[in-house]
Write a protein that holds these residues in place. Structure first.
Motif, short mmCIF file in Angstrom:
data_model
loop_
_atom_site.label_atom_id
_atom_site.label_comp_id
_atom_site.label_asym_id
_atom_site.label_seq_id
_atom_site.Cartn_x
_atom_site.Cartn_y
_atom_site.Cartn_z
N ALA A 1 0.81 -1.22 0.00
CA ALA A 1 0.00 0.00 0.00
C ALA A 1 0.84 1.27 0.00
O ALA A 1 0.61 2.17 -0.84
CB ALA A 1 -0.97 -0.01 1.18
N LYS B 1 0.96 3.87 -3.23
CA LYS B 1 0.57 5.28 -3.08
C LYS B 1 1.68 6.21 -3.56
O LYS B 1 1.42 7.25 -4.18
CB LYS B 1 0.26 5.55 -1.60
CG LYS B 1 -0.14 6.99 -1.30
CD LYS B 1 -1.43 7.39 -1.98
CE LYS B 1 -1.87 8.79 -1.56
NZ LYS B 1 -3.04 9.27 -2.32
N ILE C 1 -4.31 7.20 -7.59
CA ILE C 1 -4.85 6.74 -6.31
C ILE C 1 -5.17 7.96 -5.45
O ILE C 1 -4.28 8.75 -5.11
CB ILE C 1 -3.85 5.83 -5.57
CG1 ILE C 1 -3.56 4.58 -6.39
CG2 ILE C 1 -4.39 5.45 -4.20
CD1 ILE C 1 -2.52 3.66 -5.76
N TYR D 1 -7.11 7.61 -2.38
CA TYR D 1 -6.89 7.06 -1.04
C TYR D 1 -6.54 5.59 -1.18
O TYR D 1 -6.99 4.91 -2.10
CB TYR D 1 -8.14 7.18 -0.16
CG TYR D 1 -8.62 8.58 0.07
CD1 TYR D 1 -7.87 9.50 0.80
CD2 TYR D 1 -9.86 8.99 -0.42
CE1 TYR D 1 -8.33 10.79 1.02
CE2 TYR D 1 -10.34 10.27 -0.20
CZ TYR D 1 -9.56 11.17 0.51
OH TYR D 1 -10.01 12.45 0.72
N ILE D 2 -5.76 5.07 -0.23
CA ILE D 2 -5.46 3.64 -0.19
C ILE D 2 -5.30 3.25 1.27
O ILE D 2 -4.77 4.01 2.08
CB ILE D 2 -4.19 3.29 -1.00
CG1 ILE D 2 -4.04 1.76 -1.12
CG2 ILE D 2 -2.95 3.93 -0.40
CD1 ILE D 2 -3.01 1.33 -2.14
N SER D 3 -5.79 2.07 1.62
CA SER D 3 -5.72 1.63 3.00
C SER D 3 -5.61 0.12 3.08
O SER D 3 -6.29 -0.60 2.36
CB SER D 3 -6.96 2.09 3.78
OG SER D 3 -6.95 1.58 5.11
N ARG D 4 -4.74 -0.31 3.96
CA ARG D 4 -4.67 -1.72 4.30
C ARG D 4 -5.77 -2.02 5.33
O ARG D 4 -6.26 -1.12 6.00
CB ARG D 4 -3.30 -2.05 4.87
CG ARG D 4 -2.18 -1.87 3.87
CD ARG D 4 -0.80 -1.77 4.51
NE ARG D 4 -0.59 -0.50 5.20
CZ ARG D 4 0.59 -0.10 5.67
NH1 ARG D 4 1.66 -0.86 5.50
NH2 ARG D 4 0.70 1.06 6.29
N VAL E 1 -6.27 -5.04 0.70
CA VAL E 1 -6.00 -3.61 0.49
C VAL E 1 -7.13 -3.02 -0.35
O VAL E 1 -7.56 -3.62 -1.34
CB VAL E 1 -4.65 -3.40 -0.22
CG1 VAL E 1 -4.47 -1.93 -0.62
CG2 VAL E 1 -3.50 -3.84 0.68
N LEU F 1 -8.55 0.66 -2.30
CA LEU F 1 -8.14 1.97 -2.79
C LEU F 1 -9.31 2.68 -3.45
O LEU F 1 -10.27 2.04 -3.90
CB LEU F 1 -6.95 1.86 -3.75
CG LEU F 1 -7.10 1.05 -5.05
CD1 LEU F 1 -7.79 1.86 -6.15
CD2 LEU F 1 -5.71 0.63 -5.56
#
Length: 822
Positions: A98, A102, A108, A110-113, A237, A239
């Motif tokens: 992630a 990013k 992208i 937003y991205i989050s694990r 993950v 996004l």
């Protein structure tokens, strides 16, 4: 100056009186034909109630994750690999993915694990089990989980901050006003203090992502050790793409990134003989839309369902409503025979066709409206039982949503227009002279009536055969040998509030004093689905003789084979007499075949980083996963330091299982007084794996019963109409010497022919549908001929009994009464 006058149009007094007259006449006619009206309302109200509840269930399934404002731009990331075995999709990602994506990939927003771990929470010396989810700060900006208190943009700013849901806050603290308070959480070995920086609304029931506590991903167990490792994939993950970026363009632009960071995987795929896609890619980065996660087996989040399930519910609701509407039409046509002279008299006195249509449609509207109210009442009355039987999480709130109400109004108006409109048109076209003479012959060659009857019984036959097939498949699953003995084995979830190895040893000591306990063992993965609801999967890949080998990984303890009666076919079992067994493994037959060794016992498996294990035994293949999947390679180890046990299995004697369960639960409470999850039998756990299929079976069984019941009501009406039309014919035949049996056969054969036609159409159609459904199971029955024949015979028998009631009555009637006017 110009004066503009506006004329306000109001309904004329004459129109209002006419409407009141229509309603009054309609109510009088319904009261006059109380039994007939009750039958019409009963069939239609049951149809409305059943159709509504099935349609609401389908709407609920389709509504998953629909509440997120950015739903159209949110995706789950997964890898698509072209291996020698074919295309493989994996959604778990490595920890560094992630932040690297990013930093290096454009598009992208937003991205989050999203990590998952069980945990234990302590507040004011009280302990609570909890589900901890770990995410990056952008998680709350990407997903729409509103905060009751706190700020979404800064709620997870620091590593020692957490978000808590309002219901969980009330559970542990008795209030939602908990922002700023400190709690302690234990997810690994040590307790850590956290500050509550925000309170979130509870995730809706139609949310794939759920949590009690939301913490920073840096607190995810094993984070530090995997911070720069790309080979260990252990979390999903998500996004959100920028507004001007499409999923296709992003996937295409990510190829260089994938080739850069997954070089080892690509190298191994080439070495193992894999063939790339048309662009020469061995590994692709793919995006799974948020709207498809609930229906996809690719995603590792939530409990995915097959997409055909809600479509089947919609289809089933439509056919039940169709049957109810068809019966309404047939019953209305049957009633029209008794009202022929009324129509003739009204026409003689100057009633126009549109007035007669309006009158009869008004009656139909009132009946349909009352049936809708009754059906809604049935829905609300039976909703709790329905949810318990099917295992659905749907709430009654969806019944009053704007979308649901709109659909209900449209379906109601359509049903009323079709079910009430057609009989009204037929009756308005009656010939005035013939109706006054009593010579009306309604639908003597009514193809529509016969068609509706055939379609009704096609549906009934399909539902009955489907119900029998599903029930037989579930019985096959329950009774199929799994390779281990699931009977008389109790599974105990250990939880997070006690050292698991110590708990296992204490239980061994206590079980030694209980005569009912036969053997005790431990494992890290439950068999089936226990009361804790946890389903875990552990897969490891390593290189063996210049090729990649993937195997399921299972941590067990001593006496595992003994407790579950798993046969050992080569070598030996784990033994306390061998101190080196913590560096040894047992494998199943599938794993032995994958290794390709003539004598697998003694084989050394190189797991990487200089860590080698030795195969000391081969066990017979057993189903450690549900029967939707085939048996896969399995490796079993005893390594307490690296993989602690999570469950304790106790085999007990079968003479008094209830008492044995009580004794073991009492012993476990002494070992772990804070335990909050109960023990269960393994045979119950394996049954829970097929909860959806069980619910589907119950829905089909209820649907089949309703279809037969409502269809027979329609057949009752059709038979009544036919008998009324042939009263004089029956009288003449009796005068000329026809026996009662001959008349019964004559009157029943037409309806028997309709059921036969329905069976000829339904049999191959049902075989195809069930054959496709059974393909979802690796191990399944075949749709046998006797099941199809049984479905047809059930419908034929019920239909024949229904028609015979009128046939016998007509055959026994005095012919003088029917012929005295001739």
């Amino acid at each position: 100056m110009m004066v503009i006058r506006t004329k306000i149009l109001r309904p004329s007094t004459k129109a209002i009186k006419m409407i009141k007259s229509y309603i009054l006449i309609a109510m009088r006619n319904m009261w006059k034909r109380k039994v007939f009206t009750l039958i019409q309302m009963l069939g239609l109200s049951i149809s409305f109630g059943a159709a509504l509840i099935l349609f609401l269930t389908a709407m609920f399934e389709f509504s998953f994750d629909d509440f997120h404002k950015n739903k159209d731009k949110i995706y789950q990331v997964y890898r698509q690999q072209y291996s020698p075995r074919g295309i493989e999709n994996d959604s778990p990602m490595p920890v560094p993915f992630a932040p690297s994506a990013k930093a290096e990939l454009s598009g992208i927003k937003y991205i989050s694990r999203f990590g998952n771990s069980g945990g234990l929470l302590m507040y004011n010396d009280k302990f609570f089990d909890l589900s901890v989810k770990y995410a990056d700060p952008s998680f709350l900006q990407m997903f729409s989980f509103p905060l009751v208190s706190g700020n979404a943009s800064s709620a997870l700013r620091n590593a020692d901050e957490v978000i808590i849901t309002s219901s969980y806050a009330e559970k542990i603290m008795g209030t939602k006003d908990v922002t700023g308070k400190t709690i302690k959480i234990k997810t690994d070995k040590d307790w850590k203090s956290y500050i509550i920086s925000g309170v979130a609304e509870d995730p809706p029931k139609n949310s794939t992502l759920k949590f009690d506590i939301l913490s920073r991903f840096e607190n995810f167990p094993g984070y530090k050790g995997n911070e720069d490792k790309w080979a260990n994939q252990n979390h999903p993950v998500f996004l959100q793409l920028a507004d001007n970026i499409t999923a296709e363009s992003f996937e295409q632009s990510a190829r260089p990134f994938i080739n850069k960071y997954f070089q080892t995987d690509i190298k191994n795929l080439k070495r193992d003989g894999a063939k790339p896609d048309t662009r020469g890619q061995f590994v692709n980065l793919k995006l799974l839309p948020l709207s498809e996660i609930h229906f996809s087996s690719i995603s590792s989040v939530g409990q995915a369902i097959k997409p055909f399930f809600p479509f089947v519910l919609i289809l089933l609701s439509a056919v039940i409503l169709f049957i109810g509407g068809s019966n309404f039409v047939n019953l209305s046509l049957a009633a029209s025979f008794t009202r022929a002279r009324e129509i003739g008299v009204r026409k003689t006195f100057g009633a126009q066709k549109k007035q007669i249509i309006t009158q009869f449609w008004c009656e139909a509207f009132i009946l349909c409206f009352l049936a809708l109210l009754a059906g809604t009442g049935l829905l609300l009355a039976g909703l709790k039982s329905y949810l318990a039987a099917t295992g659905s999480n749907m709430s009654a709130e969806i019944l009053f949503s704007g979308q649901a109400l709109l659909w209900f109004c449209l379906v109601f108006l359509l049903t009323t227009a079709l079910a009430g409109g057609y009989p009204s048109l037929v009756m308005a076209r009656f010939n005035t002279l013939r109706t006054l003479q009593g010579k009306l012959n309604v639908g003597s060659k009514n193809g529509l009536r016969n068609t509706l009857t055939i379609v009704q019984f096609i549906i009934a036959i399909i539902l009955i055969i489907s119900t029998l097939t599903i029930s037989k498949q579930l019985s096959f699953i329950r009774n199929m040998p799994l390779g281990f003995n699931k009977a008389e084995v109790i599974s105990i979830p250990i939880g997070n509030d006690i050292d698991p190895e110590s708990a296992l040893q204490q239980m061994r000591n206590k079980m030694a004093a209980i005569p009912a306990a036969v053997s005790v063992t431990g494992t890290d993965i439950n068999l089936g689905r226990g009361l804790d609801g946890s389903v875990t999967n552990s897969v490891m890949g390593f290189d063996y003789k210049n090729r990649e080998v993937k195997t399921n990984w299972l941590r067990i303890d001593y006496d595992y084979l003994k407790t579950l009666d798993i046969p050992l076919i080569k070598g030996r079992d784990f033994s306390r007499a061998f101190g080196t067994d913590t560096a040894s493994v047992l494998i199943n037959e599938k794993m032995a075949a994958l290794l390709g060794e003539k004598e697998p016992v003694g084989t050394i498996l190189p797991l990487g980083d200089g860590h080698n294990v030795k195969v000391i035994g081969v066990v017979k293949d057993f189903h450690f996963k549900n029967l939707h999947q085939e048996i896969k390679p399995l490796t079993m180890v005893i390594q307490p330091g690296e993989w602690p046990v999570s469950y304790i299995f106790v085999r007990v004697k079968g003479d008094n299982l209830v008492k044995s369960m009580q004794l073991i639960e009492k012993a476990w409470k002494e070992v772990n007084p804070r335990s909050q999850t109960g023990a269960s039998f393994l045979d119950e756990n394996t049954d829970r794996e097929y909860k959806k299929e069980e619910g589907m079976s119950k829905i089909f069984s209820a649907g089949a019963g309703l279809a037969i019941f409502i269809s027979c009501m329609g057949l009752f009406a059709s038979a009544l109409l036919a008998m009324n039309q042939r009263v004089k014919e029956i009288g003449i035949r009796k005068v000329l010497g026809a026996s009662v049996a001959n008349i019964i056969v004559m009157l029943s054969k037409d309806f028997a022919r309709l059921v036969l036609i329905a069976f000829v159409i339904a049999a191959p159609l049902t075989w195809f549908i069930m054959h496709k459904w059974l393909e979802d199971f690796v191990y399944h029955i075949n749709v046998s001929g006797w099941i199809i024949l049984a479905g047809g015979l059930i419908v034929f028998s019920v239909a024949l009994l229904t028609v015979s009631f009128h046939s016998v009555k007509a055959a026994l009637a005095n012919p003088v009464k029917s012929l005295r006017s001739e």
